[in-house]
Design a protein around this motif. Sequence first.
Motif, PDB file in Angstrom:
ATOM      1  N   ILE A 182      16.054  31.813  66.633  1.00  0.00           N
ATOM      2  CA  ILE A 182      16.929  30.758  67.157  1.00  0.00           C
ATOM      3  C   ILE A 182      18.028  30.442  66.154  1.00  0.00           C
ATOM      4  O   ILE A 182      19.203  30.298  66.507  1.00  0.00           O
ATOM      5  CB  ILE A 182      16.113  29.486  67.474  1.00  0.00           C
ATOM      6  N   TYR A 183      17.647  30.353  64.878  1.00  0.00           N
ATOM      7  CA  TYR A 183      18.645  30.019  63.847  1.00  0.00           C
ATOM      8  C   TYR A 183      19.707  31.100  63.746  1.00  0.00           C
ATOM      9  O   TYR A 183      20.908  30.807  63.714  1.00  0.00           O
ATOM     10  CB  TYR A 183      17.971  29.817  62.496  1.00  0.00           C
ATOM     11  N   TRP A 184      19.297  32.358  63.696  1.00  0.00           N
ATOM     12  CA  TRP A 184      20.292  33.423  63.536  1.00  0.00           C
ATOM     13  C   TRP A 184      21.148  33.606  64.776  1.00  0.00           C
ATOM     14  O   TRP A 184      22.274  34.102  64.692  1.00  0.00           O
ATOM     15  CB  TRP A 184      19.598  34.733  63.145  1.00  0.00           C
ATOM     16  N   GLU A 185      20.640  33.180  65.937  1.00  0.00           N
ATOM     17  CA  GLU A 185      21.454  33.235  67.161  1.00  0.00           C
ATOM     18  C   GLU A 185      22.425  32.061  67.226  1.00  0.00           C
ATOM     19  O   GLU A 185      23.611  32.239  67.519  1.00  0.00           O
ATOM     20  CB  GLU A 185      20.550  33.219  68.389  1.00  0.00           C
ATOM     21  N   LYS A 186      21.943  30.851  66.947  1.00  0.00           N
ATOM     22  CA  LYS A 186      22.766  29.645  67.082  1.00  0.00           C
ATOM     23  C   LYS A 186      23.518  29.329  65.791  1.00  0.00           C
ATOM     24  O   LYS A 186      24.714  29.017  65.821  1.00  0.00           O
ATOM     25  CB  LYS A 186      21.891  28.452  67.459  1.00  0.00           C
ATOM     26  N   GLY A 187      22.804  29.296  64.675  1.00  0.00           N
ATOM     27  CA  GLY A 187      23.427  29.111  63.371  1.00  0.00           C
ATOM     28  C   GLY A 187      23.908  27.716  63.043  1.00  0.00           C
ATOM     29  O   GLY A 187      24.542  27.508  62.009  1.00  0.00           O
ATOM     30  N   GLU A 188      23.620  26.754  63.909  1.00  0.00           N
ATOM     31  CA  GLU A 188      24.139  25.411  63.666  1.00  0.00           C
ATOM     32  C   GLU A 188      23.276  24.371  64.379  1.00  0.00           C
ATOM     33  O   GLU A 188      22.575  24.684  65.340  1.00  0.00           O
ATOM     34  CB  GLU A 188      25.591  25.318  64.156  1.00  0.00           C
ATOM     35  N   ILE A 189      23.353  23.126  63.899  1.00  0.00           N
ATOM     36  CA  ILE A 189      22.633  22.026  64.533  1.00  0.00           C
ATOM     37  C   ILE A 189      23.102  21.869  65.981  1.00  0.00           C
ATOM     38  O   ILE A 189      24.302  21.871  66.250  1.00  0.00           O
ATOM     39  CB  ILE A 189      22.877  20.713  63.773  1.00  0.00           C
TER      40      ILE A 189
END
Length: 360
Positions: free
Chosen positions: A235-242
């Motif tokens: 999820i983090y590497w796909e979205k990368g932001e809050i």
Amino acid sequence: MKARISIPSWARVSEPDILLGGDPEFEVRDLLTGGFVPANRVLYDPDRDAPVGLDGASNTAELRPYPSHAPSGYVENVRKLLKSFLRNHKGYILSIKGENVPIGGHIHIGGGSDEVTELLRDYDVLEKLVYALDFFVGSVLRRANPPAREGSSYNELGAYECKPWGFEYRTPPASYYIHPETVRVVYKLTRGVVKTLLREGKLVAEKDGSIPSFKGLLRFLTEREARLFLAIPGIYWEKGEIDYTLWGVKIPEPPRVRVEFGDDWNTPNMEVFLKELKKVEDCFPKGTVLHLYGLKASRGFVFAIPRSPLRMEGDFPHPWRKGREVFAGLPYEIRMERVPSKREVREILSWIISSLKEED
């Protein structure tokens, strides 16, 4: 692969009372440009104790939410501080991109009683607790280390600090703050691991490669929660932001003019500029970033503003204008030695406005 983790029999507690807290770190970014902004240009926290303040590294922002017995309570306390930052610092956001500074999502584990607090601080118990947290929590979250954390001393298992109230688990990055449910699940898992080990005295943990098995996580989480926890790196590497929408936090419209104070300023001096600027902000192009930087005291009472009658001689230390950004140099006297009058500040702002109109 299975691991058996145990603590001394004398350290077992029938109903361990655990408090959960944290001091997650964030980058500050310009809402309009997305660019990194050193946090100390936005936040004032000289004693490093403000709820929304500065990390020991002053270019990093840090939230200090109230601790809670429940993961959901901790999440709500974080939400309040995110809202507070956005409300009080329009034009900026807190970010977990982690491209410029290594940002940690440190977890605070404290005792709700003196007995539990002492156990959490006991070396023989603490080493086992940290090993268990590495096994279940750190091994997964390290896969979501932001770029500035990779290859640094922060990217390590087994990182912790003993504290008067318990200990701080320092291995996790801040990337799991991407939305409230990922934070809640991480804290639920952390609480479950610590309480189980203290209550039962032992844990049998099974790995799937280098991370905990799905089956092993079900001792502490529901199936949905376990899947979400294992998915955090992806999820983090796909979205990368809050995801502020999922946090239920609305990002306010940026101000028409935003001021950044460079070099040395006394707080009352900054305040008088900000108050007078509010009265004339409609005279500036929308989205202007006004950098008020300092000229050396040796230059005397001169200004790096094109239309100022007290314009300094020679080239300005900074270019006057770069797109939406405007750079005005002000003398040491009215930044540090005395508070300028409202009339003086209005006159200085009029020079800046007339200089911009002349260019347009």
